[in-house]
Scaffold this motif. Structure first.
Motif, short mmCIF file in Angstrom:
data_model
loop_
_atom_site.label_atom_id
_atom_site.label_comp_id
_atom_site.label_asym_id
_atom_site.label_seq_id
_atom_site.Cartn_x
_atom_site.Cartn_y
_atom_site.Cartn_z
N SER A 1 55.80 43.30 34.15
CA SER A 1 56.17 42.49 35.31
C SER A 1 55.15 41.38 35.49
CB SER A 1 56.22 43.37 36.57
OG SER A 1 56.31 42.58 37.74
N THR B 1 54.95 39.34 37.90
CA THR B 1 54.50 39.32 39.30
C THR B 1 53.36 40.29 39.53
OG1 THR B 1 56.75 38.76 40.04
CG2 THR B 1 55.23 39.63 41.69
N ILE B 2 53.51 41.52 39.04
CA ILE B 2 52.45 42.52 39.18
C ILE B 2 51.20 42.06 38.44
CG2 ILE B 2 51.74 44.86 38.55
CD1 ILE B 2 54.60 45.77 39.05
N CYS B 3 51.38 41.51 37.26
CA CYS B 3 50.23 41.04 36.47
C CYS B 3 49.47 39.95 37.21
CB CYS B 3 50.71 40.51 35.12
SG CYS B 3 51.35 41.78 34.01
N ASN C 1 49.44 39.39 40.45
CA ASN C 1 48.79 39.97 41.64
C ASN C 1 47.46 40.61 41.25
OD1 ASN C 1 50.76 39.21 43.46
ND2 ASN C 1 51.93 41.11 43.22
N TYR C 2 47.44 41.32 40.13
CA TYR C 2 46.20 41.93 39.64
C TYR C 2 45.17 40.86 39.29
CZ TYR C 2 47.23 46.94 39.31
OH TYR C 2 47.44 48.26 39.60
N GLU D 1 55.82 50.98 30.29
CA GLU D 1 56.40 50.35 31.46
C GLU D 1 56.97 48.99 31.10
OE1 GLU D 1 53.64 50.04 34.64
OE2 GLU D 1 53.16 52.18 34.69
N SER E 1 43.51 39.25 42.25
CA SER E 1 42.58 40.14 42.94
C SER E 1 41.24 40.24 42.19
CB SER E 1 43.19 41.53 43.09
OG SER E 1 43.30 42.19 41.83
N GLN F 1 50.60 47.41 30.44
CA GLN F 1 51.84 47.96 30.98
C GLN F 1 52.76 48.42 29.86
OE1 GLN F 1 53.20 44.65 33.50
NE2 GLN F 1 52.92 45.96 35.29
N CYS G 1 48.11 52.59 41.05
CA CYS G 1 48.82 51.96 39.93
C CYS G 1 47.91 51.88 38.71
CB CYS G 1 49.30 50.58 40.33
SG CYS G 1 50.26 49.76 39.05
N THR G 2 46.63 51.50 38.92
CA THR G 2 45.70 51.38 37.81
C THR G 2 45.49 52.73 37.14
OG1 THR G 2 44.58 49.61 38.97
CG2 THR G 2 43.43 50.61 37.13
#
Length: 279
Positions: free
Chosen positions: A133, A135-137, A139-140, A130, A143, A125, A1-2
């Motif tokens: 999101s 949620t995706i942000c 999650n990143y 894109e 991490s 994004q 994804c990155t």
């Protein structure tokens, strides 16, 4: 994804290069408008702890803080007197600061990193064409939160003396110089996945020979965001009867909508600055 995000950004001709301030502002507002819900939900993460701290201070030690700043202003750069005033204030309110405020400030600091990290990736994004999101942000961010915390603690150590020297006129240029050179540390971690020391080195290299234009861009974005917020606050304040507590709530509400702007523009400028260095 990155990798996909970075490859798409390299192909995006809409990214403004350093100096294209109008284009940067337009793209920032365009990103915010098209992904308003996602950016606003990330902004709430920072706004809520800030509101709690503001209300707590208002109902407890607001008067003491007001008196402290008045006395510091009257001290007229007398370093010994200023240090004595600050020491007396901290000593008098040490229990409250340690038990109540310090934990909240720690929560607020981490929340701010989560918020800014998520918005940085969200802007990337958008630059990758894109849909942002939240949620995706998040999650990143989670991490890499350990890198963000470590990097910002290190930056505080690097900036602590210049921050103290801000009390005196000669400390301001030192602080501004270092702040701009380190401005893209979080961006390097979130968008380049660099480690702590590499992110500091990368930010330092990116702003090499680009300090003035970066300073002007950051200053311009801050002014645009600040004055826009003040105008909206003044309009609402003139329409409704606002008390002191309501004023805090109103400031927090308006800031909620403006928090993403500076971070979105930082991410977009970072991408343009990086691309200009590679070309």
């Amino acid at each position: 994804c990155t990798v996909k995000i970075y490859n798409k950004m390299n192909q995006n001709n809409l990214i403004p290069f350093p100096g294209e301030f109008t284009k940067l502002v337009k793209l920032t507002f365009d990103a915010y408008k098209k992904n308003f819900g996602a950016f606003l939900s990330l902004s709430i993460i920072q706004a809520v702890p800030n509101l709690i701290i503001s209300l707590l201070i208002f109902f407890t030690i607001r008067n003491e803080i007001t008196v402290l700043f008045i006395n510091i202003e009257n001290a007229e750069e007398d370093a010994t007197l200023i240090w004595t005033l600050i020491s007396n204030f901290l000593s008098k309110n040490s229990s409250f600061i340690i038990i109540a405020l310090l934990p909240l400030f720690l929560v607020s600091g981490i929340s701010s990193l989560i918020c800014s990290g998520g918005i940085l990736l969200g802007a990337a994004q958008f630059c990758s064409n894109e849909k942002v999101s939240a949620t995706i942000c998040l999650n990143y961010v989670f991490s890499r939160i350990h890198k963000l915390i470590a990097a910002n603690l290190l930056m505080i150590l690097l900036l602590i003396i210049p921050i103290i020297l801000i009390l005196f006129i000669f400390g301001i240029p030192i602080f501004l110089f270092l702040a701009i050179r380190l401005w893209f540390v979080n961006s390097s971690i979130m968008l380049e996945n660099k480690n702590v020391l590499d992110s500091i080195n990368y930010s330092w290299e990116l702003t090499q020979q680009r300090w003035w234009i970066t300073f002007g861009t950051v200053f311009g974005i801050f002014c645009l965001s600040y004055f826009s917020q003040q105008i909206i606050f003044s309009i609402i304040n003139s329409i409704f009867s606002v008390t002191s507590v309501n004023s805090i709530l109103l400031i927090s509400l308006t800031s909620l909508f403006f928090i993403p702007l500076t971070t979105i523009s930082t991410a977009i400028y970072f991408i343009g600055l990086r691309e200009s260095k590679q070309n």
